[in-house]
Each structure stands twice: as C-alpha cells, then as structure tokens.
Design a protein around this motif. Structure first.
Motif, PDB file in Angstrom:
ATOM      1  N   UNK A  24     -35.534  14.863 145.309  1.00 39.88           N
ATOM      2  CA  UNK A  24     -36.096  16.102 145.735  1.00 39.88           C
ATOM      3  C   UNK A  24     -36.175  17.220 144.769  1.00 39.88           C
ATOM      4  N   UNK A  25     -35.060  17.217 143.947  1.00 45.86           N
ATOM      5  CA  UNK A  25     -34.980  18.301 142.890  1.00 45.86           C
ATOM      6  C   UNK A  25     -35.984  17.726 141.617  1.00 45.86           C
ATOM      7  N   UNK A  26     -36.029  16.664 141.340  1.00 46.14           N
ATOM      8  CA  UNK A  26     -36.993  15.985 140.281  1.00 46.14           C
ATOM      9  C   UNK A  26     -38.660  15.875 140.993  1.00 46.14           C
ATOM     10  N   UNK A  27     -38.958  16.325 142.227  1.00 47.46           N
ATOM     11  CA  UNK A  27     -40.034  16.284 142.857  1.00 47.46           C
ATOM     12  C   UNK A  27     -40.905  14.855 142.757  1.00 47.46           C
ATOM     13  N   UNK A  28     -39.916  13.716 143.039  1.00 47.01           N
ATOM     14  CA  UNK A  28     -40.365  12.401 143.226  1.00 47.01           C
ATOM     15  C   UNK A  28     -40.827  12.250 144.618  1.00 47.01           C
ATOM     16  N   UNK A  29     -42.018  11.766 144.562  1.00 50.26           N
ATOM     17  CA  UNK A  29     -42.560  11.247 146.121  1.00 50.26           C
ATOM     18  C   UNK A  29     -42.014  10.238 146.584  1.00 50.26           C
ATOM     19  N   UNK A  30     -41.427  10.007 147.816  1.00 50.74           N
ATOM     20  CA  UNK A  30     -40.870   8.744 148.245  1.00 50.74           C
ATOM     21  C   UNK A  30     -41.061   8.944 149.765  1.00 50.74           C
ATOM     22  N   UNK A 106     -36.914  -2.093 140.656  1.00 51.65           N
ATOM     23  CA  UNK A 106     -36.312  -1.846 141.707  1.00 51.65           C
ATOM     24  C   UNK A 106     -34.974  -1.182 141.080  1.00 51.65           C
ATOM     25  N   UNK A 107     -34.512  -0.121 141.579  1.00 53.46           N
ATOM     26  CA  UNK A 107     -33.355   0.558 141.208  1.00 53.46           C
ATOM     27  C   UNK A 107     -32.146   0.448 142.155  1.00 53.46           C
ATOM     28  N   UNK A 108     -31.127  -0.186 141.835  1.00 48.25           N
ATOM     29  CA  UNK A 108     -30.050  -0.493 142.803  1.00 48.25           C
ATOM     30  C   UNK A 108     -28.760   0.390 142.484  1.00 48.25           C
ATOM     31  N   UNK A 109     -28.411   1.079 143.619  1.00 41.38           N
ATOM     32  CA  UNK A 109     -27.434   2.162 143.283  1.00 41.38           C
ATOM     33  C   UNK A 109     -27.983   3.416 142.454  1.00 41.38           C
ATOM     34  N   UNK A 110     -27.076   4.620 142.684  1.00 45.06           N
ATOM     35  CA  UNK A 110     -27.629   5.581 141.887  1.00 45.06           C
ATOM     36  C   UNK A 110     -26.775   6.095 140.615  1.00 45.06           C
ATOM     37  N   UNK A 111     -27.832   5.853 139.519  1.00 51.42           N
ATOM     38  CA  UNK A 111     -27.374   6.002 138.104  1.00 51.42           C
ATOM     39  C   UNK A 111     -28.356   6.951 137.699  1.00 51.42           C
ATOM     40  N   UNK A 112     -28.123   8.186 137.596  1.00 48.84           N
ATOM     41  CA  UNK A 112     -29.012   9.192 137.197  1.00 48.84           C
ATOM     42  C   UNK A 112     -29.665   9.135 135.938  1.00 48.84           C
ATOM     43  N   UNK A 113     -29.044   8.517 134.823  1.00 51.56           N
ATOM     44  CA  UNK A 113     -29.792   8.465 133.751  1.00 51.56           C
ATOM     45  C   UNK A 113     -30.660   7.227 133.761  1.00 51.56           C
TER      46      UNK A 113
END
Length: 121
Positions: A24-30, A106-113
């Motif tokens: 949400x902070x990065x304004x990514x649409x999902x 596909x991104x698995x798990x939250x890794x901000x970098x």
C-alpha cells in the motif's frame, strides 16, 4: 497502464500484514486473496512453482504448526512433486505466505529488498 498482481495472504499473519502495508505504501496495485478461505489449487501451485524458479520446498510454511505436526521436514524428500502439490493445495496454512503473483514471477515470503527490485522496476 499499471500492472496488478495477485497477493495471497493470511490476515492473522503479522508478516502478511507488514507486506500488505508495504504494498500500500509503495502504491502497488493488487488483488487480495485469503489463502485459507480460497486455497490455491494444484494447477495454480504448479504454475506458480514453475514460474518462480524456486525449489518446491520453498512453498511450504515450515514454521507452521500443521507442517510441524505432520512432520513434513522428514517426509518431503521422499514425496513426489505431484504429491507435494496436492498437499499444499489441501490446506492454505501449509503454503508459505505472503505470495505475490505476477505474469512472469512469483515472490514467496516477504523480503522487502527483493520485492522492491521486482515490483518497483
């Protein structure tokens, strides 16, 4: 046109909440999807696994109670890929989360970098 991704989460999961806040902070649409109420199918998981380039083992929520109670750490190596996919599809809590699904990743798990590199390019 902005891309929209599929975001699979378990709302009670603190990591998922952090990830959602980050999106949400990065304004990514999902599009948001509750991973337990609307479990991924075997077909979806197979596509995502192939698209991710990761070992299938990375899709398992190894810190989850169900994973531990089923003693999957010891059992996965002797299990076929098809059986592992069926197992993952049987219960959303077995799937590592959050997941972000794009057309070619596909991104698995939250890794901000990692998320920043892939989603904010």
């Amino acid at each position: 046109m902005m891309k929209e991704y599929l975001f699979l989460e378990y709302p009670a999961c603190s990591t998922c909440r952090k990830a959602k806040k980050w999106l949400d902070e990065q304004k990514v649409n999902y599009t948001d999807r509750h991973i337990v109420e609307e479990r991924p199918t075997c077909e979806e998981l197979k596509i995502w696994f192939e698209r991710s380039g990761l070992p299938l083992r990375k899709f398992f929520n190894t810190s989850g109670l169900l994973y531990k109670s089923m003693q999957l750490k010891e059992k996965l190596d002797g299990m076929s890929e098809e059986k592992q996919l069926e197992l993952l599809a049987s219960d959303g809590k077995l799937v590592k989360r959050p997941l972000v699904i794009g057309e070619d990743f596909v991104l698995v798990g939250f890794k901000p970098e990692e998320w920043k590199t892939v989603l904010l390019k």
